[in-house]
Write a protein that holds these residues in place. Structure first.
Motif, short mmCIF file in Angstrom:
data_model
loop_
_atom_site.label_atom_id
_atom_site.label_comp_id
_atom_site.label_asym_id
_atom_site.label_seq_id
_atom_site.Cartn_x
_atom_site.Cartn_y
_atom_site.Cartn_z
N ALA A 1 30.17 -50.16 -56.92
CA ALA A 1 30.71 -48.90 -57.22
C ALA A 1 31.26 -48.26 -56.03
O ALA A 1 32.36 -47.44 -55.94
N ARG A 2 30.33 -48.16 -54.99
CA ARG A 2 30.90 -47.46 -53.69
C ARG A 2 32.18 -48.59 -53.12
O ARG A 2 32.87 -47.84 -52.41
N PHE B 1 30.48 -52.81 -48.35
CA PHE B 1 29.73 -52.35 -49.91
C PHE B 1 29.62 -53.62 -50.58
O PHE B 1 28.41 -53.86 -51.18
N LEU C 1 35.03 -47.26 -54.92
CA LEU C 1 35.29 -45.89 -54.34
C LEU C 1 36.09 -45.85 -53.04
O LEU C 1 37.15 -44.99 -52.77
#
Lengths: 492, 227
Positions: free
Chosen positions: A478-479, A471, A482
């Protein structure tokens, strides 16, 4: 009679330490004694003030990380609407400084505890055949219905493993003891560990690469024997995995894949009740060292303690005990028919060992479970991942196609193989490896496959860490965050 | 067991009122996850079939415990298998109520018959769950079981799958979909073997349970079309 006992113990220790690097050696020792020794060492470690302090610190670090991530998120949101606000960056710096202090202190405490553990380990015996490059443990088979076969089965498998080992510098330790009462440590007051846990504890403490054990149950009028191969988490790191380093233009991060099949039912053997006595008899015969390599030769010693292989003649091996005595024995001579079928667990384990030493995968013969076949295929795919990713992709794809249910570990391996294929293709076009930057339309389907695999198996933290790195390559912070957070939350 | 709820002096309507024999409450465990093995209706005459609940509980434990451990299920999440001869629902439809009353994930009962043309006994296992996963108890037929050897009773894979699905449903109910998926994976393994045939009909509930768990995972936010 204290001196002979002390002298015998000294001989054993000397034998275990002084084993030449390329030798093949074995030992039979008490599982219960070893387990208790480790629990006592752990109890000593846990009694240290540093132990509790380090546990508190781990909690505090976790909380500080969560707080840091929430402040960073607020900072990003505020920056997106009103422009960067200094108050947030000051707060982030403050938390980061506290985090660094906590982590430094934790590192100091970890070192202290390591020293305490090493001192306690040294005083209580330490590793058996620590110099051997390949070490396998065989544990007495769990025998909840008291068939009395637990030790005999483990004994035969441990000897078969040793006598037919495909690798040099190999040691097998057979942990004996039919009924293992579990001592309770300070942290274990309310739970009783499973056999898997006990095996894990000893295997990891002794740093064995592989462990074989099993379970015996009465099935109707006969007996059913399940054999398991267990790969400790500590062992799978080095020899049982593969890495893909991304080019510098893609961030240079390393993606990793390791064997996920770590507790595998290898085979099940159903025996008539009458065969049970044959197993015990075979174990007794194997434990008798003979003057010559033939069944009719005179018995000269009992095979016990620590020993090493010093000669071979057909299926017979000559062993030297730690007190210097020698004699011949054989597994194949005394363990035939159903008994030989039982030894398939040893064949499978030796096959995995051979692959860790560089041998190619071979087709599994009949009689193994699907789980064993899966482990073998997974390992073969891993071994091919770096240099022959096309073949790795074929293996993973065919396993997925021939399965009725999801197999996220093969989906993940397939995605990594496709990534490696794409990187190789660019290199073949003459581009310098470090300059390669795969297009998002190439990378995105690979990431999508990994995401779906992580949903199908949310306990795979390695997969999530790989995703976080990819990512980042795609510029999706953001991912990436996460995926990292989810990886941190996985409990083993 | 009778539960009545009175609010402001007015009795609320009671749904699914069921009465349970008092003896069965002794089968209630404090374990986080449990499976109750109730009574198995014997054939006539019953012959030497004794302690069937205990034997079936033991068989389930032997078959499933190690598999769950090999999937790294932590000890507190592993189910207890509790024999409960006193639990005799009037019909199998009441099994779900028994599971709920005993705070268990699943309730297993059944009936035994004998076909003289075949060796052994035919046993029907009914698996009910406490969470509405099965609208009717899952029926698994086991033919030619040797029940006269006291050491062991073999339980079919269909029964194993239904019991595991009930345990997974219990974990999902407690918002632990990560562990629920581990249990579902163990159940799926039973469907993989043997042979090349597709998954037989009747196991759609397992795929449905997996899907319902997967959509609740934070991992779905990693998909491209989310956030």
């Amino acid at each position: 009679m204290i001196f002979p006992r002390v002298a015998r113990l000294a001989l054993l220790v000397l034998f275990a330490i002084a084993l030449p690097g390329a030798a093949r050696a074995g030992g039979d020792i008490s599982f219960e004694r070893e387990y208790r020794r480790i629990i006592e060492v752990e109890n000593q470690v846990m009694a240290q003030p540093a132990y509790q302090e380090s546990k508190d610190l781990i909690d505090q670090i976790g909380q500080a990380r969560e707080y840091l991530s929430s402040v960073e998120k607020r900072y990003e949101e505020a920056a997106a609407t009103d422009g960067p606000e200094p108050i947030y960056s000051r707060e982030v710096a403050k938390i980061q400084a506290r985090l660094n202090r906590l982590e430094r202190r934790l590192a100091e405490l970890t070192k202290t505890l390591k020293d305490v553990r090493e001192a306690a380990e040294g005083a209580s015996g330490g590793r058996i055949f620590g110099r051997a490059a390949n070490r396998t443990a065989v544990f007495t088979y769990e025998d909840p219905q008291a068939t009395g076969l637990g030790d005999a089965v483990a004994y035969l498998i441990s000897k078969k493993l040793l006598f037919t080992s495909p690798v040099q510098s190999f040691a097998v330790v057979n942990f004996r003891g039919e009924q293992l009462e579990t001592p309770v440590g300070p942290d274990r007051a309310s739970r009783s560990p499973t056999y898997f846990d006990k095996v894990d504890l000893v295997t990891q403490n002794q740093n064995f690469g592989l462990a074989v054990w099993g379970r015996i149950t009465r099935a109707g009028a006969g007996i059913s024997i399940d054999s398991f191969l267990q790969v400790p988490a500590s062992a799978s790191r080095e020899k049982l995995g593969a890495d893909i380093r991304l080019p510098k233009a893609m961030g240079g991060a390393t993606l990793s894949a390791h064997l996920k099949s770590d507790r595998v039912l290898v085979s099940t053997t159903d025996l008539e009740k009458s065969s049970a006595e044959n197993l015990k008899r075979a174990a007794r015969q194997v434990s008798s060292l003979r003057r010559q390599p033939k069944a009719s030769a005179a018995v000269v010693a009992k095979l016990e303690g620590l020993y090493r292989i010093v000669g071979r003649s057909g299926s017979w091996v000559e062993l030297q005990l730690s007190d210097g005595r020698r004699g011949w024995t054989s597994v194949d001579e005394f363990c035939s028919d159903e008994c030989a079928f039982l030894l398939k667990a040893a064949d499978f384990t030796n096959d995995i060992l051979a692959q860790t030493a560089g041998a190619g995968p071979r087709r599994l013969p009949e009689g193994f479970t699907r789980d064993a076949e899966e482990m073998s295929k997974e390992f073969a795919t891993l071994r091919l991942l770096q240099d022959q990713p096309e073949k790795a992709a074929d293996l993973a794809e065919s396993w997925i196609k021939n399965s009725k249910t999801r197999h996220p570990k093969f989906e993940s391996l397939l995605a990594l193989a496709r990534l490696q294929i794409a990187l190789k293709r660019e290199t073949a076009r003459g581009r310098s490896y470090e300059d390669i930057r795969l297009e998002p339309q190439v990378l995105q389907p690979i990431v999508d496959t990994l995401v779906e695999a992580s949903i199908a198996n949310p306990s795979d933290d390695e997969l999530l860490r790989n995703l976080a790195k990819l990512f980042n390559v795609l510029g999706d912070s953001a991912r990436a965050d996460l995926a990292s957070q989810l990886a941190d939350r996985v409990v083993h | 067991m009778l539960e009545l709820k009175i609010t402001d002096g007015v009795a609320e309507p009671i749904k699914d009122l069921e009465l349970f024999p008092s003896g069965i409450l002794e089968c209630k465990l404090k374990a986080e996850h449990s499976v109750i093995i109730g009574n198995f209706l014997p054939p006539t005459p019953a012959g030497g079939l004794s302690e069937l609940s205990r034997r079936i509980a033991r068989s389930l434990e032997f078959a499933l415990r190690t598999r769950l451990q090999s999937a790294h299920l932590t000890l507190n999440k592993q189910p207890s298998f509790v024999p409960c001869e006193a639990a005799k629902p009037p019909t199998t439809r009441f099994g779900s109520g028994y599971a709920k009353a005993l705070d268990a994930d699943a309730f297993v009962d059944g009936d035994i018959s004998r076909d003289r043309r075949l060796p052994g006994y035919a046993v029907n296992f009914y698996v009910s769950d406490a969470y509405g996963l099965f609208s009717d108890p899952q029926l698994a037929r086991n033919r030619s079981l040797n029940l006269e050897t006291p050491s062991e009773v073999e339980v079919s894979d269909e029964t194993h799958v239904a019991v595991l699905a009930s345990i997974a449903a219990g974990l999902a109910r407690k918002d632990d979909c990560v562990t629920a998926i581990k249990v579902i994976t163990v159940a799926e393994r039973f469907l993989e073997q043997p042979g090349d045939n597709p998954i037989p009909a009747g196991f759609e509930y397992l795929a449905g349970l997996r899907k319902s768990c997967e959509v609740r995972l934070p991992n779905v936010n990693l998909r491209k079309n989310t956030q």
